[in-house]
Scaffold this motif. Structure first.
Motif, PDB file in Angstrom:
ATOM      1  N   TYR A 936       0.827  -1.212   0.000  1.00 37.22           N
ATOM      2  CA  TYR A 936       0.000   0.000   0.000  1.00 37.22           C
ATOM      3  C   TYR A 936       0.857   1.256   0.000  1.00 37.22           C
ATOM      4  CZ  TYR A 936      -2.595   3.873   2.107  1.00 37.22           C
ATOM      5  OH  TYR A 936      -3.123   5.090   2.384  1.00 37.22           O
ATOM      6  N   ARG A 955      -1.829  -1.823  -6.375  1.00 36.20           N
ATOM      7  CA  ARG A 955      -2.221  -2.933  -5.517  1.00 36.20           C
ATOM      8  C   ARG A 955      -3.278  -3.790  -6.178  1.00 36.20           C
ATOM      9  NH1 ARG A 955      -4.930  -1.791  -1.046  1.00 36.20           N
ATOM     10  NH2 ARG A 955      -3.989  -3.418   0.221  1.00 36.20           N
ATOM     11  N   PHE A 978      -2.491  -4.420   6.802  1.00 38.73           N
ATOM     12  CA  PHE A 978      -2.932  -3.973   5.489  1.00 38.73           C
ATOM     13  C   PHE A 978      -4.185  -4.685   4.989  1.00 38.73           C
ATOM     14  CE2 PHE A 978       1.711  -3.260   5.462  1.00 38.73           C
ATOM     15  CZ  PHE A 978       1.687  -1.878   5.310  1.00 38.73           C
ATOM     16  N   ARG A 982      -8.206  -0.658   1.068  1.00 37.18           N
ATOM     17  CA  ARG A 982      -7.348   0.486   0.805  1.00 37.18           C
ATOM     18  C   ARG A 982      -7.510   0.893  -0.656  1.00 37.18           C
ATOM     19  NH1 ARG A 982      -3.604   2.356   5.060  1.00 37.18           N
ATOM     20  NH2 ARG A 982      -3.721   0.770   6.667  1.00 37.18           N
TER      21      ARG A 982
END
Length: 1236
Positions: A936, A955, A978, A982
């Motif tokens: 990220y 990503r 993570f 996101r």
């Protein structure tokens, strides 16, 4: 000189010299006190590099020299590695920046430099001991020529099986003395050929030539070593001189030897050309003669020479010595036989080609030899017929060579020339199994299958080329049609079939093959001879001038040019120039052929085809056979036409599919392998054995080795810099689609390409890539859009890949750990290590059986294991883990030890969440690719990578993962950290502006808290060529455009809005006269609303590709019309909601002059599209997808260059489909309508 060793040696020396001559190397050498040693090393390497360039040009075959070249290459690698390693001790500055502070390090480095100097000096002195450079100037055949000679020998009766037969058949031996002195009154030609070149031939012939019985037998003798190029005047003069000197009455009178020589010299000086001809004719007609022709190298030379020697019925003899077995077979009368004359060593046996004595008892060996050469006899008959002046339109037949053994000559009583001739129908082969059924015979029969049905399945291609010939040509110059493609496709055979076709009417024809070394005079002389023999010089009884009567064989070049021009003007002439291998060859002959009606050139290279034809429409690229035709040819070869493909069982059909997959449509391979399998049991098990070891069979099987020999010509023709980059492709697995971006970054990291004055390393790589493509060494990847301006994927033909792997393994360049690999084959340090997906992951094998101390690259396919990275890999430059499975964060902790690393790819490794802390040690890193990972945010340490040029990241969408044993505690922490949703793209740290060398950057998010700071720093990255930015809105778009406005090297830009649907969000509200995008942009992708496009879009004069999504252009907006004025726009893609109107009207006033591809994708409101006359004159592809409301398209006939229309079936109005098909059927029958 073995070309591969020279090429790799030159590449390695280039890298070593790059380090040795650097300023950093000079500084550290000065401070360490080893300046003289480093300078000596540098100077010696430069001399070695110059030597290798000379050796590459001269192509010497000195085996000692080849060994020395390999030693130079190994030494260069060691020098480069050592110099790189020295730099590690000055790591406070990048590479040789300061002197190591530790006294122990200082002494160690100084000692290593001294040792390195000693090793360089030793290798250099080896040249003095063996006088290598002097010997390198010897003129010996190249490896390619040797291989071609062996392959040709196999086709003409001298393969290993035949040699074995001849050894055991005493009746097949022949006595040259007896052949020369027998009582047959007819002129006889005996050809002498040695299996290992000229060794021993000259002395063997000399013994016969000086024999007293021979001296008494012949009134005149002459021994001629041919000059190259062939000089008729000197040939005639030498003959007359020797006839005088060796006149029988003078032989043996030693006291008169000197006076004879002086008298002959005086007499010859007084003779002019007419005297020479008169004396020669008188003596030749009145005496028996013996003539030895040494070093005959082309069939054209023989055409000229044999006309000097009429059959005077006085027991005359001609002995021809040649290094080419094909020429030996063509010089001799038919039917001929091949007999062993002398065996000088295990490598050199001398053979005689002579007319068969039909009255002698028939032996096994002689029967075999005659059967073997039946086909070649017919080819030689073609040569004889050609010189008899036959007047039929198709009578002139080309000289045969290695690529042209496939189509038999047809006379007026034969079947049509387009029919495929079966070997079993040859009357010479009747009862073959009964007469000679030995293993040797069967083996040779297989070798005869070399592409003898290559034309099979080429009806469409033949028709296409004939249409090109028939099309009118309005230009003043001659129309030149180029047929090009990779070796083994059957270009020569296709063109020969056209050449003999009755469809071309009354064209007078000539065929000439460009032989090596290329001699334009020989080629043009042969063309003139052929044309003159088929053209009547005037009405019956009309007088002819002396110039017309003059023998072409003795004409000088200007006279030849005048005569050829005269002949070409008399009738419409069709000339074929086969196997042109360079533009310079064409330039040497084209001016002589200006008056020819049509010329066909065959070549392997696209750039040569373009140079000859000038226009793409006159270039014809020959492709491989389609699967159905390939299968038919394969079955026809295997079963001799006695079975249909529908009769094969599923198991055999599957094995046939695998074989054809390897052959990939290459007729040469299909025909040869099919002929080989014809002699094997017809079972799936036998075919599977063949498929399992086809690589080995191509290497060791003499019959299949011919495939490699033909294809090797393409490899041998590569310049040295292309050989290196080509062999590098052996790293990738079979059928792997090799991405252009991946390949180019690796090439640069390995040092194969670098920035030069006026051209970047990437541009140089593109040239390499395109040239390999043009030479058919690589093929476009499957699924590539044929209308794309650039090719982004490539593949290796399976047969070409076998050559690539073989040569790379031979030079110890690339080694692949895979199932069935033989580790014992490796010798010394490996350069590039590949771990295949099917390898069993044996730690002991990797660590103890392979020398990985100098490995430059590691590429992993399949599952990862922690022991793949070793402490011994200190010199690793490339670590390519793209799409590697089971790779975890903690596996990368050791990456920091690889301090020379320049390329690191984790692309597609979705289980990677965080880069290791040790990454900060990689100060030489140039490429970091983390696309498709779960990363990220990039760490701050990357801002210290001052050499970084390529940084790409985005990503994958989060997928739930199962915690397994492979996850460490550190991995579990990152997974939790993570695992929340996101953004798809990656956040950059502050300080990115320090990376001044960045060329490619993306995709970066600028919508976060540090977004404006990142945008500001983009302004410092003035070397950017490609940029992708996400998170732009009306709040920050001015910062973006202001930051990049001065980037005059930016070529590709992609900008995506933070929220394309939110009101007030736009990408270009600030653009206008005061602020404009860089004019250098060639590719632009915009994802978001455009409100001011007409104010700036017309400024992008270099723009060639434009992709718009969610742009919300309106019906009455002038933006679409503004796009039509862009002079270089070739690709326009209007995607989702980029156009909100109901009608797209493409007007003549804005014509889109260069547009080739138009895509309308997901335009939900669009109802109709109208093309006015004169718009889009270059458009080739119209792609309509997802336009559900579209019900009318008008004006398709205005699109003059249109080739294809693509429509999506499940989103297509039925009435619209019918209307499109109607317009195409009525007005544009050449356009394909593709429903997808």
């Amino acid at each position: 000189m073995e070309a591969t060793g020279v090429s790799l040696g030159k590449a390695a020396l280039g890298g070593a010299l790059g380090y040795a001559t650097s300023k950093a190397a000079e500084e550290i050498a000065l401070q360490l006190g080893v300046e003289r040693d480093v300078n000596f090393i540098k100077d010696e390497l430069q001399m070695m590099q110059s030597f290798l360039m000379m050796a590459d040009e001269e192509q010497s075959q000195n085996k000692v020299l080849i060994t020395w070249v390999k030693q130079i290459g190994g030494l260069a690698y060691k020098v480069e590695d050592s110099l790189m390693d020295f730099g590690l001790y000055s790591e406070r500055k990048p590479f040789f920046g300061c002197i190591p502070r530790n006294p122990g390090d200082r002494r160690r480095i100084a000692k290593e430099v001294k040792e390195l100097r000693a090793e360089v000096e030793d290798v250099s002195n080896r040249n003095l001991r063996y006088r290598l450079i002097k010997d390198s100037s010897g003129c010996k055949p190249t490896t390619a020529e040797d291989q071609a000679s062996f392959a040709t020998a196999a086709m003409f009766g001298i393969n290993e099986a035949t040699l074995a037969t001849l050894e055991h058949e005493k009746s097949s031996e022949a006595d040259l003395h007896q052949l020369v002195t027998n009582n047959d009154v007819d002129l006889k030609v005996i050809a002498v050929w040695g299996s290992s070149g000229d060794l021993g031939k000259t002395s063997a012939i000399q013994d016969i030539y000086d024999d007293p019985k021979v001296l008494k037998r012949f009134g005149f003798r002459a021994w001629i070593r041919l000059m190259h190029p062939f000089n008729p005047q000197e040939f005639l003069r030498s003959l007359v001189t020797q006839f005088y000197e060796n006149f029988y009455d003078e032989v043996g009178k030693s006291e008169q030897v000197t006076s004879v020589g002086a008298n002959v010299l005086a007499k010859m000086e007084k003779m002019d050309k007419s005297d020479l001809v008169r004396v020669f004719n008188v003596q030749l007609c009145s005496n028996s003669y013996l003539v030895v022709i040494n070093d005959l190298s082309t069939i054209e030379e023989w055409h000229c020479i044999k006309k000097y020697f009429p059959d005077n019925k006085k027991q005359s003899r001609i002995v021809v010595s040649t290094q080419q077995v094909e020429l030996a077979s063509l010089c001799t009368e038919k039917p001929y036989q091949v007999s062993e004359f002398k065996q000088l060593s295990c490598d050199q046996t001398i053979y005689l080609f002579h007319k068969k004595n039909l009255e002698e008892p028939v032996s096994m060996g002689s029967v075999c030899s005659e059967m073997f050469n039946t086909h070649e006899a017919r080819l030689a008959d073609m040569e004889n017929e050609k010189l008899k002046g036959m007047h039929a339109p198709c009578s002139t037949e080309p000289a045969s060579d290695l690529n042209k053994v496939t189509t038999t000559y047809q006379d007026k009583h034969s079947k049509p020339t387009d029919d495929i001739q079966e070997e079993s129908q040859d009357p010479h082969n009747a009862g073959e199994e009964n007469i000679c059924n030995s293993t040797a015979i069967k083996k040779f029969d297989r070798s005869k299958t070399l592409a003898d049905e290559v034309l099979y399945g080429r009806e469409t291609e033949k028709s296409d080329v004939i249409k090109l010939i028939r099309q009118p040509y309005t230009h003043q110059e001659c129309k030149v049609i180029s047929v090009w493609g990779m070796g083994g496709l059957g270009k020569t055979t296709l063109v020969r079939s056209i050449y003999k076709s009755q469809e071309l009417g009354g064209w007078k024809r000539a065929w000439a093959t460009a032989l090596r070394p290329f001699n334009p005079e020989v080629l043009l002389r042969d063309v003139t001879l052929q044309l003159q023999s088929t053209i009547q010089e005037g009405p019956a009884g009309s007088p002819t001038t002396g110039a017309q009567k003059k023998t072409i064989s003795v004409m000088k070049l200007q006279e030849l040019k005048d005569e050829l021009a005269r002949v070409l003007k008399m009738r419409s002439c069709f000339v074929v120039l086969d196997d042109i291998s360079s533009t310079s060859e064409w330039d040497l002959v084209k001016s002589f052929l200006d008056n020819a009606g049509r010329i066909i050139v065959t070549t392997r290279q696209k750039n040569i085809a373009k140079h000859c034809s000038k226009e793409y429409k006159n270039m014809y690229c020959l492709k491989g056979l389609k699967h159905a035709a390939a299968l038919d040819l394969f079955i026809k070869k295997v079963f001799r036409g006695n079975i249909a493909k529908n009769d094969l069982g599923p198991a055999m059909m599957e094995q046939a599919r695998l074989t054809l997959q390897k052959c990939d449509g290459l007729p040469l391979a299909i025909s040869t392998i099919g002929g080989f399998l014809a002699t094997k049991p017809k079972t799936a098990i036998e075919w599977r054995k063949m498929n399992d070891c086809i690589s080995t069979e191509l290497e060791i099987n003499p019959e299949l080795r011919t495939i490699k020999t033909i294809l090797m010509r393409s490899y041998d023709g590569l310049p040295y810099h292309l050989k290196c980059v080509f062999l590098y492709l052996s790293i990738f697995p079979e059928d792997h689609r090799i991405r252009w971006g991946r390949l180019v970054r690796r090439w640069i990291a390995e040092g194969y390409s670098r920035d030069l004055h006026g051209i970047t390393a990437v541009e140089l790589c593109r040239r390499y890539f395109d040239e390999l493509m043009d030479r058919s060494m690589i093929l476009p990847g499957e699924g590539i859009d044929p209308y794309s301006q650039k090719i982004y994927y490539c593949q290796l033909h399976d047969m070409i890949r076998e050559i690539c792997i073989s040569k790379a393994r031979e030079e110890n360049l690339v080694f692949t750990l895979e199932e069935g690999c033989c580790v014992s084959d490796t010798q010394g340090a490996l350069r590039h290590l590949v771990i295949g997906s099917n390898w069993k992951r044996d730690k002991d094998m990797l660590e103890s059986m392979l020398d990985i101390s100098h490995v430059r690259s590691l590429t992993v396919f399949g599952e990862w294991r922690s022991f793949f990275i070793s402490d011994n890999m200190r010199f690793l430059r490339v670590l390519d883990l793209e799409d590697t499975l089971e790779l975890r964060d903690h596996h990368l902790d050791q990456v920091g030890q690889l301090r020379h690393l320049k390329y690191l790819s984790l692309r597609g490794c979705a289980t990677i969440y965080c880069l290791p802390i040790s990454l900060r040690n990689l100060r030489h890193l140039e490429t970091l690719d983390v696309r498709g990972t779960s990363i990220y945010e990039l760490p701050t340490t990357i801002t210290n990578f001052r050499k970084l040029q390529y940084l790409v990241a985005n990503r994958v969408f989060f997928r739930a993962q199962v915690v397994d044993d492979h996850l460490s505690r550190h991995d579990m922490f990152n997974l939790c950290r993570f695992s929340k949703e996101r953004p798809e793209n990656v956040v950059l740290p502050r300080g990115i502006g320090k990376l001044k060398g960045l060329h490619t950057l993306g995709v970066i998010i600028v919508s976060g808290s540090n977004g404006n700071a990142i945008l500001k720093e983009l302004g410092e990255l003035s070397q950017l060529h490609k940029l992708k930015v996400d998170g732009i809105s009306s709040r920050n778009n001015k910062e973006l455009w202001s930051a990049i406005a001065g980037h005059n090297q930016l070529q590709s830009l992609s900008v995506e809005a933070e929220d394309a649907f939110e009101e007030g969000r736009n990408l270009d509200g600030c653009l206008g006269e005061g602020l404009l995008p860089p004019s250098s942009i060639e590719s632009l992708t915009l994802w978001g609303k455009l409100v001011n496009a007409t104010e700036w879009i017309h400024k992008l004069q270099n723009l060639s590709k434009l992709v718009l999504t969610y742009s919300s252009l309106e019906q009455d907006d002038d933006a679409i019309q503004a796009l039509g004025f862009l002079p270089n726009l070739a690709v326009l893609r209007l995607k989702y909601m980029s156009f909100m109107g109901t009608q797209l009207h493409f007007q003549q006033s804005s014509s889109f002059p260069s547009l080739m591809v138009l895509q309308l994708y997901g335009l939900g409101k669009l109802q109709s599209a109208l093309f006015e006359k004169g718009t889009m004159p270059m458009l080739e592809l119209l792609h309509l997808v997802g336009c559900e409301a579209l019900n009318a398209i008008s004006g398709l006939t205005a699109l003059k260059s249109l080739k294809e229309i693509q429509l999506r079936s499940n989103q297509l109005d039925e009435n619209l489909r019918e209307e499109v098909e109607r317009q195409v059927t009525e007005h544009q029958k050449h356009v394909r309508v593709n429903i997808i």
